[in-house]
Design an enzyme around this catalytic site. Sequence first.
Site, PDB file in Angstrom:
ATOM      1  N   GLU A   1       0.826  -1.204   0.000  1.00  0.00           N
ATOM      2  CA  GLU A   1       0.000   0.000   0.000  1.00  0.00           C
ATOM      3  C   GLU A   1       0.862   1.257   0.000  1.00  0.00           C
ATOM      4  O   GLU A   1       0.613   2.193  -0.767  1.00  0.00           O
ATOM      5  CB  GLU A   1      -0.927  -0.008   1.218  1.00  0.00           C
ATOM      6  CG  GLU A   1      -1.973   1.091   1.190  1.00  0.00           C
ATOM      7  CD  GLU A   1      -3.076   0.867   2.212  1.00  0.00           C
ATOM      8  OE1 GLU A   1      -3.857  -0.090   2.039  1.00  0.00           O
ATOM      9  OE2 GLU A   1      -3.132   1.626   3.192  1.00  0.00           O
TER      10      GLU A   1
ATOM     11  N   ARG B   1      -2.788  33.936 -16.871  1.00  0.00           N
ATOM     12  CA  ARG B   1      -3.222  34.918 -15.876  1.00  0.00           C
ATOM     13  C   ARG B   1      -2.218  36.066 -15.832  1.00  0.00           C
ATOM     14  O   ARG B   1      -1.012  35.841 -15.654  1.00  0.00           O
ATOM     15  CB  ARG B   1      -3.323  34.251 -14.503  1.00  0.00           C
ATOM     16  CG  ARG B   1      -3.634  35.199 -13.348  1.00  0.00           C
ATOM     17  CD  ARG B   1      -5.019  35.779 -13.442  1.00  0.00           C
ATOM     18  NE  ARG B   1      -5.359  36.523 -12.221  1.00  0.00           N
ATOM     19  CZ  ARG B   1      -6.384  37.335 -12.124  1.00  0.00           C
ATOM     20  NH1 ARG B   1      -7.195  37.516 -13.151  1.00  0.00           N
ATOM     21  NH2 ARG B   1      -6.623  37.964 -10.991  1.00  0.00           N
TER      22      ARG B   1
ATOM     23  N   GLN C   1       8.855  36.001  -9.874  1.00  0.00           N
ATOM     24  CA  GLN C   1       9.736  34.986  -9.293  1.00  0.00           C
ATOM     25  C   GLN C   1       9.057  34.203  -8.179  1.00  0.00           C
ATOM     26  O   GLN C   1       9.236  32.981  -8.067  1.00  0.00           O
ATOM     27  CB  GLN C   1      11.006  35.651  -8.762  1.00  0.00           C
ATOM     28  CG  GLN C   1      12.076  34.646  -8.328  1.00  0.00           C
ATOM     29  CD  GLN C   1      13.333  35.342  -7.838  1.00  0.00           C
ATOM     30  OE1 GLN C   1      13.320  35.960  -6.785  1.00  0.00           O
ATOM     31  NE2 GLN C   1      14.403  35.254  -8.615  1.00  0.00           N
TER      32      GLN C   1
END
Length: 382
Positions: free
Chosen positions: A245, A271, A282
């Site tokens: 798992e 955007r 940055q």
Amino acid sequence: MDFALNEEQRILRGQILRFAQDKLNKDVRQRDRDQVFQRELWGACAQMGLTGLPVPQAYGGPGLDSLSTAIAIDALGYGCEDSGLVFSICAHLLACVVPIWKFGTEEQKNRYLPGLCDGTLIAANAMSEPESGSDAFAMQTRAEPHGDGFLINGTKTFVTNGPVADVAVVFAVTDRAKGYFGGITSFLVDRGLPGYLVAQKFEKMGLRTSPIGELVFEDVFVSKDAVLGGVGGGSRLFAHSMDWERACLFASHIGTMERLLEKAVAYTRTRRQSGQAISKHQAVAHKIADMKMQVEAARLLVYKAAWGLERSQSVSLDAAVSKLFVSESLVRTTLDVVQVFGGYGFLSEFDVERAVRDAIGSKLYSGTSEIQRNIIAGWLGL
């Protein structure tokens, strides 16, 4: 170790990506709101072999090696935006199907594995209890000899797939004097047996399409043929299933992180703020760079652990390191994506806030982050 995908693995990855993107993403937002588990989607995943990836073909599975299993789950996490469905499949496969394949008798394999692989049956792992939490040594569920079998009494909680499971891998104390190592036994318990009760279904923060609940066992009689892995072998079986798992379930989170990274990159390029794309700032670019670093490091850790499942007697250390890093990277990545999207990341229509809700549980299930650090410290002799 060479983790470059071979031709078969590239084809496998591509097939799963296309399947997930085409078949599994319709109405995800609404399913999440309504906490809907769709059995037909489960069946579709089964037809793709996802519910039995490493199981040999003789028992109904595709028979993939452990690394290819991780690659397939990685692809599923990338292509499927329904993280709850992915989680339910992984819980079924890695905590139930794998133990039956690895520890079951021939009769048990022939009885359960074909149905578990073809989607006819859904499995749940019943280990956690209301009072014990991460302390499996404090288990209260007991199985006492009775005739030619056992009577099981106790309550299990946080059982993924519990409300819909057809069979549960149930852990119970058979000899308290022997403690956790030797005193715990696992049983295959069919839904519908007298005394097998689905006590409640929980509502939760994330992974809402993956049903989770509480199972109660009141004098549930099972024959000795229901014992999985031998009387007293429960702890060994559980440890093995946790290795699988932690090594493979968290491959799905790599796919999720990669998908979110690409979503964030695309958004920052379009955007605009202060006259330029926000990708040119940055502070934003550095968040994106950190996401890329986490994806690449996580994939190497997961693939190393998965590769070792068939090559080492124990991969517990690698699995713990992998699980810890991936889960914490997933949470960090989702929060950074929200930050990159700003106010839009807070709105449900952009699907970013759901990613955060789905990610939080990764630091809890399969052993909390604190448990993983304990495991790592133990391997280091601390």
